[in-house]
Design a protein around this motif. Structure first.
Motif, PDB file in Angstrom:
ATOM      1  N   SER A 292      -7.679  -1.649 -21.350  1.00 25.00           N
ATOM      2  CA  SER A 292      -6.263  -1.352 -21.194  1.00 25.00           C
ATOM      3  C   SER A 292      -5.538  -1.434 -22.533  1.00 25.00           C
ATOM      4  O   SER A 292      -4.602  -0.667 -22.794  1.00 25.00           O
ATOM      5  CB  SER A 292      -5.637  -2.314 -20.189  1.00 25.00           C
ATOM      6  OG  SER A 292      -4.233  -2.163 -20.131  1.00 25.00           O
ATOM      7  N   LEU A 293      -5.964  -2.356 -23.397  1.00 25.49           N
ATOM      8  CA  LEU A 293      -5.340  -2.472 -24.710  1.00 25.49           C
ATOM      9  C   LEU A 293      -5.538  -1.215 -25.545  1.00 25.49           C
ATOM     10  O   LEU A 293      -4.768  -0.955 -26.470  1.00 25.49           O
ATOM     11  CB  LEU A 293      -5.896  -3.687 -25.455  1.00 25.49           C
ATOM     12  CG  LEU A 293      -5.402  -5.058 -24.998  1.00 25.49           C
ATOM     13  CD1 LEU A 293      -6.084  -6.149 -25.786  1.00 25.49           C
ATOM     14  CD2 LEU A 293      -3.896  -5.164 -25.140  1.00 25.49           C
ATOM     15  N   ALA A 294      -6.586  -0.461 -25.246  1.00 21.98           N
ATOM     16  CA  ALA A 294      -6.841   0.785 -25.971  1.00 21.98           C
ATOM     17  C   ALA A 294      -6.199   1.985 -25.296  1.00 21.98           C
ATOM     18  O   ALA A 294      -6.312   3.103 -25.800  1.00 21.98           O
ATOM     19  CB  ALA A 294      -8.346   1.001 -26.110  1.00 21.98           C
ATOM     20  N   GLY A 295      -5.565   1.782 -24.146  1.00 19.99           N
ATOM     21  CA  GLY A 295      -4.886   2.883 -23.464  1.00 19.99           C
ATOM     22  C   GLY A 295      -5.700   3.544 -22.380  1.00 19.99           C
ATOM     23  O   GLY A 295      -5.514   4.741 -22.111  1.00 19.99           O
ATOM     24  N   LEU A 296      -6.603   2.809 -21.739  1.00 22.73           N
ATOM     25  CA  LEU A 296      -7.421   3.382 -20.665  1.00 22.73           C
ATOM     26  C   LEU A 296      -6.517   4.011 -19.613  1.00 22.73           C
ATOM     27  O   LEU A 296      -5.609   3.364 -19.094  1.00 22.73           O
ATOM     28  CB  LEU A 296      -8.287   2.293 -20.033  1.00 22.73           C
ATOM     29  CG  LEU A 296      -9.203   2.736 -18.887  1.00 22.73           C
ATOM     30  CD1 LEU A 296     -10.293   3.664 -19.411  1.00 22.73           C
ATOM     31  CD2 LEU A 296      -9.815   1.516 -18.193  1.00 22.73           C
ATOM     32  N   PRO A 297      -6.734   5.297 -19.272  1.00 23.99           N
ATOM     33  CA  PRO A 297      -5.864   5.958 -18.288  1.00 23.99           C
ATOM     34  C   PRO A 297      -5.761   5.184 -16.980  1.00 23.99           C
ATOM     35  O   PRO A 297      -6.726   4.567 -16.517  1.00 23.99           O
ATOM     36  CB  PRO A 297      -6.545   7.320 -18.087  1.00 23.99           C
ATOM     37  CG  PRO A 297      -7.194   7.595 -19.406  1.00 23.99           C
ATOM     38  CD  PRO A 297      -7.685   6.242 -19.872  1.00 23.99           C
TER      39      PRO A 297
ATOM     40  N   PHE B 187      -2.270   2.270 -20.750  1.00 20.03           N
ATOM     41  CA  PHE B 187      -2.066   3.713 -20.858  1.00 20.03           C
ATOM     42  C   PHE B 187      -0.582   4.037 -20.927  1.00 20.03           C
ATOM     43  O   PHE B 187      -0.138   4.863 -21.736  1.00 20.03           O
ATOM     44  CB  PHE B 187      -2.723   4.400 -19.663  1.00 20.03           C
ATOM     45  CG  PHE B 187      -2.330   5.833 -19.471  1.00 20.03           C
ATOM     46  CD1 PHE B 187      -2.797   6.802 -20.343  1.00 20.03           C
ATOM     47  CD2 PHE B 187      -1.497   6.208 -18.430  1.00 20.03           C
ATOM     48  CE1 PHE B 187      -2.429   8.139 -20.171  1.00 20.03           C
ATOM     49  CE2 PHE B 187      -1.125   7.528 -18.254  1.00 20.03           C
ATOM     50  CZ  PHE B 187      -1.598   8.505 -19.124  1.00 20.03           C
ATOM     51  N   LEU B 188       0.213   3.372 -20.094  1.00 21.37           N
ATOM     52  CA  LEU B 188       1.659   3.575 -20.135  1.00 21.37           C
ATOM     53  C   LEU B 188       2.250   3.077 -21.455  1.00 21.37           C
ATOM     54  O   LEU B 188       3.185   3.673 -21.997  1.00 21.37           O
ATOM     55  CB  LEU B 188       2.315   2.859 -18.964  1.00 21.37           C
ATOM     56  CG  LEU B 188       1.980   3.386 -17.563  1.00 21.37           C
ATOM     57  CD1 LEU B 188       2.665   2.525 -16.502  1.00 21.37           C
ATOM     58  CD2 LEU B 188       2.398   4.841 -17.420  1.00 21.37           C
ATOM     59  N   ALA B 189       1.714   1.964 -21.969  1.00 21.17           N
ATOM     60  CA  ALA B 189       2.215   1.439 -23.240  1.00 21.17           C
ATOM     61  C   ALA B 189       1.960   2.429 -24.366  1.00 21.17           C
ATOM     62  O   ALA B 189       2.831   2.658 -25.226  1.00 21.17           O
ATOM     63  CB  ALA B 189       1.547   0.093 -23.543  1.00 21.17           C
TER      64      ALA B 189
END
Length: 538
Positions: A362-367, A372-374
């Motif tokens: 999630s810290l890397a932006g996992l959809p 991901f929203l961040a």
């Protein structure tokens, strides 16, 4: 709301302070310590009220006190209060032992500062609560007599005091540049662009808050302290405590007016920090140290985003940056709880391991995760040029680092000497799920969920994860050849340089002792001989 908002603002600081005062009354102490996890509840209610009804403030001129809660601060205050409540409920509900009482007092002092930085609206109040979020945190881990913990405590305190010194000087310059004598933060920041001390003040602001955020080269304390800190304290410090630096930059940078040179310099510093945290983090075997370097990297991304906003004069950036930071509060706190659960052998392989992996990515932006929203919220700040490419590359680096963390997580027990409290071990899946879901409830305050779920945005979030996975696969084959950089990196270099200085000092002491035994006449003859030799030289 005209009356409720100010009451909640006052209670945000007054209720934790009341719990702290009760700790010094013997007959109330144990009950106060058992229930102090409720102290952040007014802060949570104040944040919810500000999100629903808009900003509100409280002014007490007689006390020289101004408090204010707007959207960026409310986002950070809400998640920080949640994290303090959740971790506190798992740690402090039983009557404390004598040693634990010292830790509990430090806990409450740090809590007051951690909540106060988001609502303070004048220089004096902000400096006071910022000192509370920095200095008493030493007591959350440094009472441990282990040598490595004592060393981490010394380094942490030195960096905290250095940051405080930078900020004190910056605040003096800010106050001097405000022509009407106001100490309110909006007033001094509005006067900053035309202040004769603008550049000096900005340099000190970046240095002071950069030390708290772990920006290079002031980053070494962060992984060193996190590696030595018990899981509960690491969870709140890495999640909520470090955001004092973020809200500091949000509050004190004049983001509404383009300052291209300063903005580009801050963005460059942020990107260097973002990639540096990844490069050093992948060499670490201790999962807590990896999370420390991950925080360094993520704070670098935030600094880069603020730098781009400062260069562009983007007054809308604070809310977007605050949302990014709020997601980091939730995810990083839950990841430290995961380390505690795995180190206690309290996690069954399979589903929970996949949950930890999703949380890490999630810290890397996992959809479809909060991360991901961040990433979607921060993307407009980087534009579509070279900075956008660097931001995407930093996401790939985060994926690489978080995959490395996930690979090291099952061996967390090797590095954790202190057992995590049982309630936190059982609670961590709920914290992980909350970190993945809660950002979806907060995102509508800064953006449209439908826009974030477009196919183009989903692909933008996915390809850095895939690239990070390929890098992790390639790195696995070269893991034995990676350098073993000691935890603390820049701190270790500084300690070595200081040791060499001490050796040089000892050499001068020996030379002084040797020369002091020479008679004055001999020294005079030596000086004359040297002068004649110089005069005779062609």
């Amino acid at each position: 709301m005209s009356l409720l908002g100010p009451i909640l603002l006052a209670a945000t600081l007054a209720v934790p302070a009341a719990f702290l005062a009760a700790c010094f009354v013997p007959r109330w102490r144990d009950e106060a310590l058992a229930w102090q996890w409720l102290a952040p509840v007014p802060a949570l209610l104040a944040a919810a009220a500000a999100l629903v009804a808009g900003p509100f403030d409280l002014s007490a001129p007689a006390l020289k006190l101004s408090l204010r809660l707007d959207l960026p601060a409310a986002l950070l205050l809400a998640v920080s209060a949640l994290l303090w409540i959740a971790v506190g409920a798992g740690v402090l509900r039983a009557p404390a032992a004598p040693l634990d009482r010292r830790v509990a007092v430090s806990w409450l002092l740090t809590l007051i500062g951690s909540l106060g930085v988001f609502v303070a609206d004048d220089l004096l109040s902000f400096y006071l609560v910022y000192a509370l979020v920095s200095i008493p945190a030493w007591g959350l881990f440094a009472f441990d007599p282990a040598p490595e913990t004592q060393r981490a405590g010394r380094v942490y305190m030195a960096m905290a005091l250095l940051g405080e010194a930078f900020l004190l000087a910056a605040f003096v310059l800010l106050a001097a540049g405000e022509p009407h004598g106001s100490l309110r933060i909006p007033d001094v920041v509005a006067a900053l662009p035309v202040s004769p001390w603008r550049d000096a003040a900005l340099a000190l602001i970046v240095a002071g808050f950069g030390a708290k955020m772990g920006l290079v080269p002031l980053n070494g304390w962060m992984p060193l302290a996190y590696a030595a800190t018990p899981i509960p304290a690491a969870a709140v410090l890495s999640g909520a405590g470090v955001k004092a630096g973020v809200i500091g930059l949000v509050r004190f940078l004049p983001l509404g007016i383009p300052l291209v040179g300063w903005g580009e310099a801050l963005a460059a510093l942020g990107f260097v920090t973002a990639f540096y945290g990844v490069l050093v983090g992948v060499t670490q075997p201790n999962p807590k140290a990896v999370l420390g370097y991950s925080s360094v990297s993520q704070m670098g991304v935030i600094a880069a985003a603020l730098g781009m906003a400062l260069a562009a004069g983007d007054a809308g950036a604070p809310a977007l940056v605050a949302f990014y930071a709020a997601n980091h509060v939730l995810v990083k706190g839950a990841l430290f709880l995961a380390v505690g659960a795995f180190s206690a052998r309290g996690v069954r392989p399979g589903l929970w391991s996949l949950l930890a992996l999703a949380l890490a990515l999630s810290l890397a932006g996992l959809p479809l995760t909060g991360g991901f929203l961040a990433k979607a919220a921060s993307k407009p700040l980087f534009g579509y040029g070279f900075a956008a490419l660097l931001a995407a590359a930093s996401s790939a680096g985060s994926a690489l680092l978080m995959l490395h963390f996930s690979a090291r997580l099952p061996e967390a027990w090797r590095y954790e000497a202190t057992a995590s409290p049982g309630p936190l071990v059982r609670f961590w899946p709920a914290a992980a799920l909350g970190a993945l879901v809660l950002p979806w409830l907060l995102f509508p305050f800064v953006g449209a969920v439908g826009d974030a779920l477009s196919l183009a945005k989903l692909w933008d979030g996915l390809w850095p994860i895939l690239l990070g996975g390929l890098l992790a696969y390639a790195l696995a084959s070269a893991a034995d050849r990676l350098p073993r950089i000691p935890v603390g990196d820049t701190i270790v270099v500084g300690e070595a340089a200081f040791a060499r200085m001490l050796r040089v000092g000892a050499l001068f002491d020996r030379l002084d002792a040797a020369f002091s035994r020479w008679p004055a006449a001999a020294l005079a003859l030596l000086a004359i001989a040297l002068a004649l030799a110089w005069a005779a030289a062609p």
